[in-house]
Design a protein around this motif. Structure first.
Motif, PDB file in Angstrom:
ATOM      1  N   LEU A  96     -17.398  -2.294 -10.352  1.00 39.45           N
ATOM      2  CA  LEU A  96     -16.061  -2.806 -10.657  1.00 39.45           C
ATOM      3  C   LEU A  96     -15.019  -1.689 -10.764  1.00 39.45           C
ATOM      4  O   LEU A  96     -13.916  -1.905 -11.265  1.00 39.45           O
ATOM      5  N   LYS A  97     -15.378  -0.507 -10.292  1.00 40.40           N
ATOM      6  CA  LYS A  97     -14.422   0.598 -10.265  1.00 40.40           C
ATOM      7  C   LYS A  97     -13.392   0.329  -9.172  1.00 40.40           C
ATOM      8  O   LYS A  97     -13.733  -0.056  -8.060  1.00 40.40           O
ATOM      9  N   GLU A  98     -12.106   0.521  -9.506  1.00 39.29           N
ATOM     10  CA  GLU A  98     -11.058   0.287  -8.511  1.00 39.29           C
ATOM     11  C   GLU A  98     -11.046   1.410  -7.478  1.00 39.29           C
ATOM     12  O   GLU A  98     -11.135   2.590  -7.823  1.00 39.29           O
ATOM     13  N   ILE A  99     -10.910   1.026  -6.212  1.00 45.02           N
ATOM     14  CA  ILE A  99     -10.930   1.993  -5.113  1.00 45.02           C
ATOM     15  C   ILE A  99      -9.556   2.021  -4.455  1.00 45.02           C
ATOM     16  O   ILE A  99      -9.061   0.992  -3.994  1.00 45.02           O
ATOM     17  N   PRO A 100      -8.905   3.190  -4.409  1.00 44.76           N
ATOM     18  CA  PRO A 100      -7.596   3.290  -3.752  1.00 44.76           C
ATOM     19  C   PRO A 100      -7.734   3.209  -2.233  1.00 44.76           C
ATOM     20  O   PRO A 100      -8.815   3.480  -1.679  1.00 44.76           O
ATOM     21  N   VAL A 101      -6.664   2.830  -1.545  1.00 42.99           N
ATOM     22  CA  VAL A 101      -6.679   2.730  -0.087  1.00 42.99           C
ATOM     23  C   VAL A 101      -5.570   3.594   0.501  1.00 42.99           C
ATOM     24  O   VAL A 101      -4.608   3.948  -0.186  1.00 42.99           O
ATOM     25  N   LYS A 102      -5.710   3.916   1.790  1.00 47.54           N
ATOM     26  CA  LYS A 102      -4.743   4.779   2.465  1.00 47.54           C
ATOM     27  C   LYS A 102      -3.703   3.997   3.260  1.00 47.54           C
ATOM     28  O   LYS A 102      -2.762   4.569   3.783  1.00 47.54           O
ATOM     29  N   HIS A 103      -3.899   2.672   3.380  1.00 46.39           N
ATOM     30  CA  HIS A 103      -2.948   1.879   4.150  1.00 46.39           C
ATOM     31  C   HIS A 103      -1.866   1.281   3.244  1.00 46.39           C
ATOM     32  O   HIS A 103      -1.934   1.417   2.014  1.00 46.39           O
ATOM     33  N   VAL A 104      -0.888   0.606   3.840  1.00 46.19           N
ATOM     34  CA  VAL A 104       0.279   0.124   3.089  1.00 46.19           C
ATOM     35  C   VAL A 104      -0.040  -1.073   2.194  1.00 46.19           C
ATOM     36  O   VAL A 104       0.740  -1.389   1.295  1.00 46.19           O
ATOM     37  N   TYR A 105      -1.191  -1.733   2.414  1.00 43.46           N
ATOM     38  CA  TYR A 105      -1.514  -2.931   1.640  1.00 43.46           C
ATOM     39  C   TYR A 105      -2.375  -2.566   0.439  1.00 43.46           C
ATOM     40  O   TYR A 105      -3.542  -2.955   0.340  1.00 43.46           O
ATOM     41  N   GLY A 106      -1.764  -1.784  -0.474  1.00 40.42           N
ATOM     42  CA  GLY A 106      -2.415  -1.367  -1.698  1.00 40.42           C
ATOM     43  C   GLY A 106      -1.587  -1.764  -2.900  1.00 40.42           C
ATOM     44  O   GLY A 106      -0.902  -2.794  -2.895  1.00 40.42           O
ATOM     45  N   ARG A 107      -1.631  -0.949  -3.946  1.00 45.37           N
ATOM     46  CA  ARG A 107      -0.876  -1.235  -5.168  1.00 45.37           C
ATOM     47  C   ARG A 107       0.616  -1.181  -4.886  1.00 45.37           C
ATOM     48  O   ARG A 107       1.111  -0.263  -4.235  1.00 45.37           O
ATOM     49  N   LEU A 108       1.336  -2.161  -5.417  1.00 46.05           N
ATOM     50  CA  LEU A 108       2.783  -2.226  -5.200  1.00 46.05           C
ATOM     51  C   LEU A 108       3.487  -1.039  -5.838  1.00 46.05           C
ATOM     52  O   LEU A 108       4.469  -0.524  -5.304  1.00 46.05           O
ATOM     53  N   LYS A 109       2.979  -0.576  -6.971  1.00 44.18           N
ATOM     54  CA  LYS A 109       3.612   0.542  -7.671  1.00 44.18           C
ATOM     55  C   LYS A 109       3.515   1.836  -6.867  1.00 44.18           C
ATOM     56  O   LYS A 109       4.288   2.771  -7.095  1.00 44.18           O
ATOM     57  N   ASP A 110       2.561   1.916  -5.942  1.00 42.61           N
ATOM     58  CA  ASP A 110       2.388   3.123  -5.118  1.00 42.61           C
ATOM     59  C   ASP A 110       3.164   3.047  -3.805  1.00 42.61           C
ATOM     60  O   ASP A 110       3.160   4.003  -3.033  1.00 42.61           O
ATOM     61  N   ALA A 111       3.804   1.904  -3.549  1.00 47.72           N
ATOM     62  CA  ALA A 111       4.510   1.710  -2.277  1.00 47.72           C
ATOM     63  C   ALA A 111       5.871   2.407  -2.304  1.00 47.72           C
ATOM     64  O   ALA A 111       6.651   2.223  -3.234  1.00 47.72           O
ATOM     65  N   LYS A 112       6.134   3.201  -1.267  1.00 55.09           N
ATOM     66  CA  LYS A 112       7.428   3.857  -1.120  1.00 55.09           C
ATOM     67  C   LYS A 112       8.360   2.952  -0.302  1.00 55.09           C
ATOM     68  O   LYS A 112       7.984   1.856   0.093  1.00 55.09           O
TER      69      LYS A 112
END
Length: 370
Positions: free
Chosen positions: A301-317
Motif C-alpha cells: 500500500l506504499k504510494e508510488i509516484p509516476v513520471k507522466h502528467v496523470y499523477g498528483r494534482l499538487k505536483d502538476a505544473k
C-alpha cells in the motif's frame, strides 16, 4: 498573396468540408450527453439512505459473476445519490460495459453495453467517422488541423480593405440584399469572423486527441517536462502479505479519509501480479482536469509516484494542467453548463461553414449570364 490564400482556402475547404461537418454535428449531439442520459436513464441514481456505502470488493464480487468473461477495470463512486458503477472494458475481444449497483446493497440495477448506446455511436463518428480507428482518426485529426488553417486564412480573406468595406463585414445588411447569394455570403463571413477565435481553441484542443507530435509540441512549448503517455508503475512482490481486508477496500478507505470533500472516487481493479492499484478522486463536478490520480503498491500500500502528467494534482505544473484541461476546454465544460451551451452553438457554426462555403463556390461557378 491573397489570391494564393483564396485558392488554398477554397480547395482545402472542399476537400475537408464533409469531415468538418460530421465532426461538428456529432460534437453538437454529444455536448449534453451527460445531462440527457441523467434524465432518460433513472438507474444512474439511487436513493440516499442512512447507512454505510459498501466497499469496492462487494461490488466487484457481484459484478464479476454478472460478466464472468469481461475485464473489470474499476469500481467508480460517482457521488451522493448516484449508483455505484462497475466498469468493464477490454480489447481482445473488444467490449465496454457498465454495471450500475445500489450503493448500499450492491444489487444490480442495470447492465449497460456502452457500445450499443446512441452516444457511443455519436462519439465513434466524432473520433473516427465510423471507420476503423487506424483509418478514421488520422482523417479527422488532420482535417481538424486543416480547419485551423482555414480559420486563419478566413480571417485574412475577411479583413476589409477600407472603412467602407468594413461596414459590410461586421453585421448582416439584408435589407439591401434580395439575392440568397448575398445572405449566404454574409452567413459564411460574419459568423465565421465572430466565432473564429473560440473555434480555434476548440479545434486545437481537439487535435490534441489525435496528433501526438502536435500535442508534444504545445506541451514542450509551455514548459512541460513529463511523459504524456500513461505508463503504469510496478508493484514489487514481497515474500508474504498480511492484509485482513481486500486491498481495494483499504485503498478506498485511505482515499476517503484523505479526501473528505471528494465528489467522486474511483478504485481500479488489480490487473496482474505486478500492477499497482490506481485510484482517483475529484472535488469538482463535471470536470476532468482537477482529478487527483494516485497509485499504490498492491502488496504494501506504499504510494508510488509516476513520471507522466496523470499523477498528483499538487505536483502538476502549468503545462501539465493545460494538457489535463484539454477535454474540459474542448467540450466547454471548463466554464460549466454555460460553457457547454457555448460549445454547442460554436459547433453548429462550424458545421454551417462548409455548407455556406460550398454554396458560395457553387454560386460563382453557375453565374447566370446576362
Amino acid at each position: 498573396m491573397k489570391k494564393i490564400i483564396q485558392k488554398l482556402h477554397l480547395w482545402l475547404g472542399l476537400s475537408t468540408g464533409l469531415v468538418v461537418f460530421i465532426v461538428s454535428i456529432t460534437g453538437c449531439l454529444y455536448a449534453f450527453q451527460k445531462e440527457i442520459q441523467d434524465v432518460t436513464q433513472t438507474f444512474r441514481f439511487s436513493k440516499i439512505e442512512n447507512r454505510e456505502i459498501l466497499p469496492p470488493s462487494a461490488f466487484e464480487n457481484v459484478a464479476r459473476k454478472a460478466l464472468p468473461k469481461a475485464h473489470l477495470h474499476a469500481i467508480n463512486y460517482p457521488g451522493k445519490g448516484r449508483s455505484v458503477e462497475a466498469i468493464f472494458y477490454g480489447f481482445d475481444p473488444e467490449h465496454y460495459y457498465i454495471i450500475y449497483h445500489n450503493p448500499y446493497t450492491a444489487k444490480i440495477l442495470q447492465v449497460q453495453n456502452i457500445e450499443e448506446t446512441f452516444f457511443h455511436w455519436v462519439l465513434n463518428g466524432h473520433y473516427y467517422l465510423w471507420l476503423p480507428p487506424k483509418i478514421g482518426q488520422p482523417i479527422t485529426s488532420y482535417s481538424t488541423l486543416i480547419f485551423v488553417f482555414m480559420l486563419i486564412t478566413g480571417i485574412i480573406l475577411w479583413w476589409p480593405k477600407n472603412k467602407a468595406a468594413a461596414k459590410q463585414r461586421f453585421w448582416f445588411r439584408w435589407k439591401d440584399a434580395t439575392q440568397w447569394k448575398r445572405k449566404n455570403y454574409d452567413l459564411h463571413n460574419i459568423l465565421g469572423f465572430y466565432s473564429s477565435t473560440l473555434l480555434l481553441i476548440i479545434a486545437v484542443t481537439g487535435i490534441f486527441f489525435g496528433i501526438q507530435w502536435f500535442t508534444y509540441l504545445i506541451y514542450s512549448a509551455t514548459g512541460g517536462e513529463k511523459e504524456l503517455l500513461f505508463t503504469e508503475p510496478i508493484s514489487q512482490k514481497p515474500i508474504t502479505t498480511s492484509f485482513k481486508k481486500p486491498v481495494a477496500d483499504l485503498v478506498w478507505e485511505k482515499m476517503k479519509k484523505e479526501h473528505p470533500n471528494a465528489l467522486s472516487l474511483e478504485v481500479h481493479a488489480i490487473e496482474s501480479d505486478s500492477s499497482t492499484i490506481g485510484a482517483n478522486v475529484n472535488t469538482k463536478e463535471d470536470m476532468y482536469w482537477s482529478t487527483d490520480y494516485r497509485y499504490f503498491d498492491q502488496y504494501t500500500l506504499k504510494e508510488i509516484p509516476v513520471k507522466h502528467v496523470y499523477g498528483r494534482l499538487k505536483d502538476a505544473k502549468f503545462a501539465d494542467k493545460l494538457i489535463r484541461m484539454t477535454y474540459d476546454i474542448h467540450t466547454g465544460g471548463i466554464l460549466g453548463f454555460a460553457g457547454k451551451i457555448l460549445a454547442f452553438l460554436l459547433s453548429l457554426v462550424a458545421a454551417s461553414l462548409p455548407i455556406t462555403g460550398f454554396m458560395i463556390w457553387w454560386g460563382r461557378r453557375n453565374k447566370v449570364k446576362a
